[in-house]
Design an enzyme around this catalytic site. Structure first.
Site, PDB file in Angstrom:
ATOM      1  N   ARG A 158       0.244  28.431  23.240  1.00 37.49           N
ATOM      2  CA  ARG A 158       0.747  27.555  22.188  1.00 37.49           C
ATOM      3  C   ARG A 158       1.821  26.634  22.772  1.00 37.49           C
ATOM      4  O   ARG A 158       2.490  26.976  23.754  1.00 37.49           O
ATOM      5  CB  ARG A 158       1.349  28.376  21.040  1.00 37.49           C
ATOM      6  N   LYS A 182       4.004  35.257  19.305  1.00 31.52           N
ATOM      7  CA  LYS A 182       4.463  35.517  17.940  1.00 31.52           C
ATOM      8  C   LYS A 182       4.878  36.982  17.796  1.00 31.52           C
ATOM      9  O   LYS A 182       4.285  37.867  18.407  1.00 31.52           O
ATOM     10  CB  LYS A 182       3.344  35.196  16.947  1.00 31.52           C
ATOM     11  N   HIS A 252      -2.631  22.041  20.089  1.00 30.18           N
ATOM     12  CA  HIS A 252      -3.451  23.083  19.467  1.00 30.18           C
ATOM     13  C   HIS A 252      -4.925  22.851  19.775  1.00 30.18           C
ATOM     14  O   HIS A 252      -5.700  23.801  19.953  1.00 30.18           O
ATOM     15  CB  HIS A 252      -3.231  23.101  17.951  1.00 30.18           C
ATOM     16  N   ARG A 255      -5.660  24.249  23.117  1.00 27.06           N
ATOM     17  CA  ARG A 255      -5.763  25.718  23.007  1.00 27.06           C
ATOM     18  C   ARG A 255      -7.157  26.105  22.526  1.00 27.06           C
ATOM     19  O   ARG A 255      -7.798  26.997  23.077  1.00 27.06           O
ATOM     20  CB  ARG A 255      -4.680  26.212  22.046  1.00 27.06           C
ATOM     21  N   HIS A 278      -3.747  36.954  19.998  1.00 31.15           N
ATOM     22  CA  HIS A 278      -4.051  37.246  18.598  1.00 31.15           C
ATOM     23  C   HIS A 278      -3.936  38.738  18.336  1.00 31.15           C
ATOM     24  O   HIS A 278      -4.463  39.553  19.107  1.00 31.15           O
ATOM     25  CB  HIS A 278      -5.468  36.793  18.250  1.00 31.15           C
ATOM     26  N   TYR A 287     -11.025  31.344  15.087  1.00 33.63           N
ATOM     27  CA  TYR A 287     -10.413  30.280  15.879  1.00 33.63           C
ATOM     28  C   TYR A 287     -11.367  29.696  16.906  1.00 33.63           C
ATOM     29  O   TYR A 287     -11.268  28.541  17.283  1.00 33.63           O
ATOM     30  CB  TYR A 287      -9.182  30.868  16.567  1.00 33.63           C
TER      31      TYR A 287
END
Length: 306
Positions: A158, A182, A252, A255, A278, A287
């Protein structure tokens, strides 16, 4: 019955923000978005005559989301607002600020599963060729830009993860980067020889931009501070503008392109999940997508009646 906090009490939002950052490990972007969403919810509640958090009910939540839908808000926006409300009210119930959580039966529209644009493999190569040509002038910014684009496409990280990298997060010999994703989850992400070569060139050029605000930051701006995510987004749009047939994407999109090209090359879905960071394989399945051609080729190879 628990006495709810005053909905206009700013200390409640401040405590919620600390909870998101410290206990949940949410990113700055998510924290700001959730706090903003909850602030809107509480303002809406005040307009309906709600003065205490304990008075906030399911009907208020539904009306709040319904008003957004009537105003033309995207399903993804409404879904995020609902998620913010649930997170806030679950926290408020657990910390005794309200007696019960009214959002337990709150439904929101599913997020749209439309995929972002994706580069063809030839377009990705052409984009990196443009970046390499620009870097030939030895301007440290152009050398940096080439390294950032190579790493974004090679690793699928990201943009926030890219700009947060420090110099010692790179292992050029092993060709891996240590990335903080994240939820403050660390992972090791591989990259290829072209990215390693571009990064080595940047590390040599980086010395020319070092300043008092540089610290350990891997990628620096012209004035020596850590590069801003907005600059990376502008860079991707700018370089792709030189390719007339390529879609106009941001980081993005790179990615997504990286993940798609990995799958098209035969990578295992769980390996792609780990690279992207993820938590759920279902997220990776949404995705990424596998081309119809590859599906057909796999079918024709495997099925006896193909």
């Amino acid at each position: 019955m628990a006495a709810g906090a005053d909905v206009t009490d700013s200390a409640v939002l401040a405590d919620f923000e600390r909870h998101l950052r410290s206990e949940r490990g949410r990113s700055d972007h998510t924290t700001r978005a959730y706090v903003s969403d909850v602030r809107q919810l509480l303002s809406f509640a005040v307009g309906r005559g709600v003065g205490d958090l304990g008075e906030l009910g399911l009907a208020d939540l539904r009306s709040w989301l319904g008003e957004q839908a009537d105003g033309g808000a995207a399903r993804s926006t409404i879904a995020r607002h609902a998620a913010a409300a649930r997170t806030f009210l679950r926290w408020a119930a657990r910390t005794g600020r309200i007696d019960s959580d009214p959002s337990l039966r709150l439904a929101a529209p599913r997020r749209s599963r439309s995929l972002p644009g994706v580069l063809k493999q030839g377009e990705a190569s052409a984009m990196l060729d443009v970046a390499a040509t620009r870097a030939d002038d030895s301007d440290p910014i152009h050398v940096r830009d080439q390294a950032m684009l190579e790493l974004l496409y090679a690793s699928g990280i990201r943009v926030g993860e890219l700009v947060a990298l420090d110099v010692d997060d790179l292992d050029l010999d092993q060709r891996v980067a240590r990335v903080m994703g994240k939820g403050a989850k660390e992972r090791m992400v591989p990259f290829g020889v072209p990215a390693a070569r571009a990064l080595a060139g940047w590390l040599a050029a980086r010395r020319r931009l070092l300043g008092p605000r540089s610290g350990a930051a891997l990628f620096l701006g012209r004035r020596g501070a850590r590069v801003d995510p907005r600059r990376v987004r502008s860079l991707v749009h700018e370089v792709l503008s030189h390719l007339p047939d390529a879609p106009d994407l941001g980081p993005h999109g790179l990615r997504h392109s990286a993940a798609t090209h990995l799958l098209e090359g035969g990578a295992d879905l769980r390996m792609v999940q780990e690279i992207l960071g993820h938590a759920s394989l279902a997220t990776t399945q949404i995705y990424t997508h596998v081309s119809v051609d590859r599906l057909r080729a796999s079918y024709e190879q495997a099925h006896p009646r193909a």
